[in-house]
Design a protein around this motif. Structure first.
Motif, PDB file in Angstrom:
ATOM      1  N   LYS A 182     126.702  20.803 -43.879  1.00  0.00           N
ATOM      2  CA  LYS A 182     126.145  19.777 -44.752  1.00  0.00           C
ATOM      3  C   LYS A 182     124.625  19.844 -44.757  1.00  0.00           C
ATOM      4  N   ALA A 183     124.032  19.464 -45.875  1.00  0.00           N
ATOM      5  CA  ALA A 183     122.579  19.445 -45.996  1.00  0.00           C
ATOM      6  C   ALA A 183     121.998  18.373 -45.076  1.00  0.00           C
ATOM      7  N   VAL A 184     120.874  18.692 -44.454  1.00  0.00           N
ATOM      8  CA  VAL A 184     120.210  17.762 -43.538  1.00  0.00           C
ATOM      9  C   VAL A 184     118.955  17.226 -44.221  1.00  0.00           C
ATOM     10  N   ASN A 185     118.922  15.931 -44.418  1.00  0.00           N
ATOM     11  CA  ASN A 185     117.777  15.247 -45.025  1.00  0.00           C
ATOM     12  C   ASN A 185     117.275  15.936 -46.297  1.00  0.00           C
ATOM     13  N   PRO A 186     118.161  16.168 -47.273  1.00  0.00           N
ATOM     14  CA  PRO A 186     117.703  16.811 -48.515  1.00  0.00           C
ATOM     15  C   PRO A 186     116.813  15.865 -49.313  1.00  0.00           C
ATOM     16  N   PRO A 187     115.914  16.392 -50.147  1.00  0.00           N
ATOM     17  CA  PRO A 187     115.124  15.523 -51.027  1.00  0.00           C
ATOM     18  C   PRO A 187     116.048  14.667 -51.884  1.00  0.00           C
ATOM     19  N   ALA A 188     115.678  13.431 -52.080  1.00  0.00           N
ATOM     20  CA  ALA A 188     116.530  12.500 -52.827  1.00  0.00           C
ATOM     21  C   ALA A 188     116.848  13.018 -54.225  1.00  0.00           C
ATOM     22  N   ALA A 189     115.887  13.705 -54.833  1.00  0.00           N
ATOM     23  CA  ALA A 189     116.099  14.208 -56.192  1.00  0.00           C
ATOM     24  C   ALA A 189     117.161  15.304 -56.232  1.00  0.00           C
ATOM     25  N   ASP A 190     117.409  15.960 -55.101  1.00  0.00           N
ATOM     26  CA  ASP A 190     118.398  17.039 -55.064  1.00  0.00           C
ATOM     27  C   ASP A 190     119.829  16.520 -55.011  1.00  0.00           C
ATOM     28  N   VAL A 191     120.004  15.289 -54.566  1.00  0.00           N
ATOM     29  CA  VAL A 191     121.352  14.738 -54.379  1.00  0.00           C
ATOM     30  C   VAL A 191     121.853  14.201 -55.711  1.00  0.00           C
ATOM     31  N   GLN A 192     122.854  14.862 -56.249  1.00  0.00           N
ATOM     32  CA  GLN A 192     123.368  14.490 -57.567  1.00  0.00           C
ATOM     33  C   GLN A 192     124.885  14.573 -57.587  1.00  0.00           C
ATOM     34  N   SER A 193     125.481  13.766 -58.457  1.00  0.00           N
ATOM     35  CA  SER A 193     126.912  13.873 -58.700  1.00  0.00           C
ATOM     36  C   SER A 193     127.182  15.170 -59.453  1.00  0.00           C
ATOM     37  N   THR A 194     127.985  16.050 -58.897  1.00  0.00           N
ATOM     38  CA  THR A 194     128.255  17.328 -59.547  1.00  0.00           C
ATOM     39  C   THR A 194     128.899  17.147 -60.920  1.00  0.00           C
ATOM     40  N   PRO A 195     129.949  16.322 -61.077  1.00  0.00           N
ATOM     41  CA  PRO A 195     130.521  16.168 -62.427  1.00  0.00           C
ATOM     42  C   PRO A 195     129.561  15.537 -63.422  1.00  0.00           C
ATOM     43  N   GLU A 196     128.728  14.597 -62.985  1.00  0.00           N
ATOM     44  CA  GLU A 196     127.772  14.000 -63.907  1.00  0.00           C
ATOM     45  C   GLU A 196     126.703  15.016 -64.315  1.00  0.00           C
ATOM     46  N   LEU A 197     126.258  15.824 -63.368  1.00  0.00           N
ATOM     47  CA  LEU A 197     125.285  16.868 -63.670  1.00  0.00           C
ATOM     48  C   LEU A 197     125.883  17.875 -64.646  1.00  0.00           C
ATOM     49  N   ALA A 198     127.131  18.261 -64.400  1.00  0.00           N
ATOM     50  CA  ALA A 198     127.782  19.237 -65.273  1.00  0.00           C
ATOM     51  C   ALA A 198     127.985  18.678 -66.678  1.00  0.00           C
ATOM     52  N   THR A 199     128.268  17.397 -66.783  1.00  0.00           N
ATOM     53  CA  THR A 199     128.503  16.784 -68.083  1.00  0.00           C
ATOM     54  C   THR A 199     127.267  16.848 -68.973  1.00  0.00           C
ATOM     55  N   LYS A 200     126.080  16.821 -68.381  1.00  0.00           N
ATOM     56  CA  LYS A 200     124.848  16.897 -69.161  1.00  0.00           C
ATOM     57  C   LYS A 200     124.736  18.242 -69.887  1.00  0.00           C
ATOM     58  N   TYR A 201     125.257  19.299 -69.260  1.00  0.00           N
ATOM     59  CA  TYR A 201     125.172  20.630 -69.846  1.00  0.00           C
ATOM     60  C   TYR A 201     126.427  20.988 -70.634  1.00  0.00           C
ATOM     61  N   ASN A 202     127.547  20.344 -70.290  1.00  0.00           N
ATOM     62  CA  ASN A 202     128.832  20.656 -70.901  1.00  0.00           C
ATOM     63  C   ASN A 202     129.536  19.340 -71.219  1.00  0.00           C
TER      64      ASN A 202
END
Length: 480
Positions: free
Chosen positions: A449-469
């Motif tokens: 698992k990612a350790v202390n990732p930047p907040a901007a990097d944490v995204q819902s994968t299906p929501e992110l994918a929906t923006k492109y598809n």
């Protein structure tokens, strides 16, 4: 305004003007639902990793090979840089397709277990002669090995890179077709039918094709063909017949360590065949690996353990009700069965060399498990079940369970494109193919698992994918 600043502003304006669906998908993000970081590893739309049980890694464990519409690519695992190794030749304007395949394309087979090389075939569109080649993944040098006799098709290369194996239909049935599928060809043609179809897209007509092909009982030959000179005077191109059959023989897969051992399957709907078989390259020891003992029991999607000692496969006892990943050790005869829950079942599974981790690519509700919440890439931690003083016997199945951990939310992935998971050699990532962004790409998800990732990097994968598809075709599952 300085020239560099004007360029940056123009690029930003262009990016804003273009719809997200027309832009390149992100390179990395952390899946909000799992905490694991995902990387997009390929840049070519409709690129894809190899089928889950076909070796994709060079023996030095530094490179991975994948395919794209423009040809065969190499990924450097340390730097994540990619390069085109074997390009597809340009298509002439007046091209003709043969059964939906462009004959001029290169067709990747397998990465060598002995040398840093990729084996591939290419057919001359004019003469229709198919030739076998070997490309060095370090230097790019390509060497022609043999021309295949007419109607022969190969799909696997053995551990010492001296033999290939394939099948052909005898007699007047050679040109018979079944839906959009060739009877005995793995889909390695790199064709692109639509924006959501990568190299392992399953056509809607597959179930009908499988039923008709099984019922046809075509006379078939399983053979090996020599790629290199042999110790007893064998010449490149020499063919050896291993068996004649009217069953549908498919999914040939040589052992990764024993050059004389070939696994294959009796193809068709799994409840209608005794599927998993093994044969030696001298034609002896033709052996059924799993014999059913229950009505509607199924076993399939077989693959080799990386040490070449164990054959693993999806075992359902009975079909669609109880789920195991089963293993058969060729040396000891020991049989192992790891149990999993319905939502943890996967189309394909894979493992590490020391068997401390397994992975699966999940499945949508239309698959055989009919899982209501199965659209996840899974990391499996195996645990054997022990009992003090319990009756045991070497012939008994040795039971275990999988403790599952979600890796990626795949709810915006169309499962007609099978993800085909595999671990990287260092076990740091699970590689998979996904069309979540529309076209398919090769991805990797980190095992830790990612350790202390930047907040901007944490995204819902299906929501992110929906923006492109924004719209995704509704999958309906594929037969097993």
């Amino acid at each position: 305004m300085p020239k560099l600043m004007r360029f940056a502003v123009s690029a930003l304006a262009l990016a804003i003007a273009l719809p997200l669906a027309a832009q390149t998908p992100p390179t990395t993000w952390v899946d909000q639902d799992t905490g694991h970081r995902v990387w997009r590893l390929s840049n070519e739309p409709n690129s894809g990793a190899f089928y889950f049980n076909v070796n994709a890694y060079t023996p030095d464990e530094k490179q991975m090979v994948y395919t794209a519409p423009d040809g065969i690519h190499v990924l450097d695992l340390a730097t994540r840089k990619t390069r085109l190794l074997v390009p597809n030749p340009p298509r002439p304007a007046n091209e003709t397709n043969h059964r939906g395949f462009w004959l001029g394309n290169v067709h990747a087979l397998v990465v060598g277990h002995k040398t840093n090389s990729i084996f591939f075939t290419k057919t001359d569109p004019t003469t229709r002669v198919t030739s076998v080649y070997k490309a060095n993944t370090n230097t790019g040098e390509v060497r022609k090995l043999i021309d295949l006799p007419a109607h022969m098709n190969i799909v696997s290369v053995n551990a010492d890179e001296t033999l290939a194996a394939g099948t052909y239909i005898e007699g007047d049935h050679q040109n018979q077709e079944y839906g959009s599928n060739l009877p005995n060809a793995r889909k390695t043609d790199n064709r692109v039918a639509s924006a959501s179809q990568g190299p392992h897209y399953q056509p809607q007509s597959k179930g009908e094709m499988m039923e008709r092909r099984l019922a046809a009982h075509l006379p078939l030959v399983l053979f090996t063909i020599r790629l290199e000179p042999g110790p007893n005077g064998e010449k490149p191109g020499d063919v050896k017949i291993l068996l004649h059959s009217t069953d549908w023989v498919n999914h040939l897969l040589f052992s990764p360590t024993d050059p004389d051992l070939l696994m294959y399957c009796h193809e068709g709907p799994w409840q209608k065949v005794d599927r998993i078989w093994m044969i030696h390259t001298d034609g002896t020891h033709n052996t059924l690996i799993h014999k059913r003992t229950m009505y509607m029991e199924i076993a399939g999607h077989e693959f080799w353990g990386l040490d070449g000692k164990t054959i693993w496969y999806d075992w359902q006892y009975p079909k669609g009700e109880d789920f195991f990943l089963a293993g058969y050790n060729l040396e000891t005869g020991r049989r192992t069965a790891y149990h999993m829950q319905r939502n943890e079942w996967s189309i394909h599974f894979n493992l590490t060399r020391d068997l401390d981790l397994f992975c699966g690519d999940g499945g949508d509700p239309g698959q055989v498990a009919k899982a209501p919440d199965g659209e996840w890439l899974e990391l499996f931690h195996p645990r054997m079940i022990t009992g003090q003083g319990a009756i045991n016997d070497p012939a008994f199945w040795q039971p275990g369970v999988f403790q599952a951990e979600h890796l990626v939310n795949m709810s915006h992935h169309n499962y007609r494109e099978e993800p085909n998971v595999r671990f990287t050699p260092d076990k740091s990532m699970v590689i998979f193919t996904s069309n979540m962004f529309g076209p398919s790409y090769v991805f990797g998800v980190e095992v830790k698992k990612a350790v202390n990732p930047p907040a901007a990097d944490v995204q819902s994968t299906p929501e992110l994918a929906t923006k492109y598809n924004p719209t995704m075709p509704t999958p309906t599952g594929t037969p097993r």
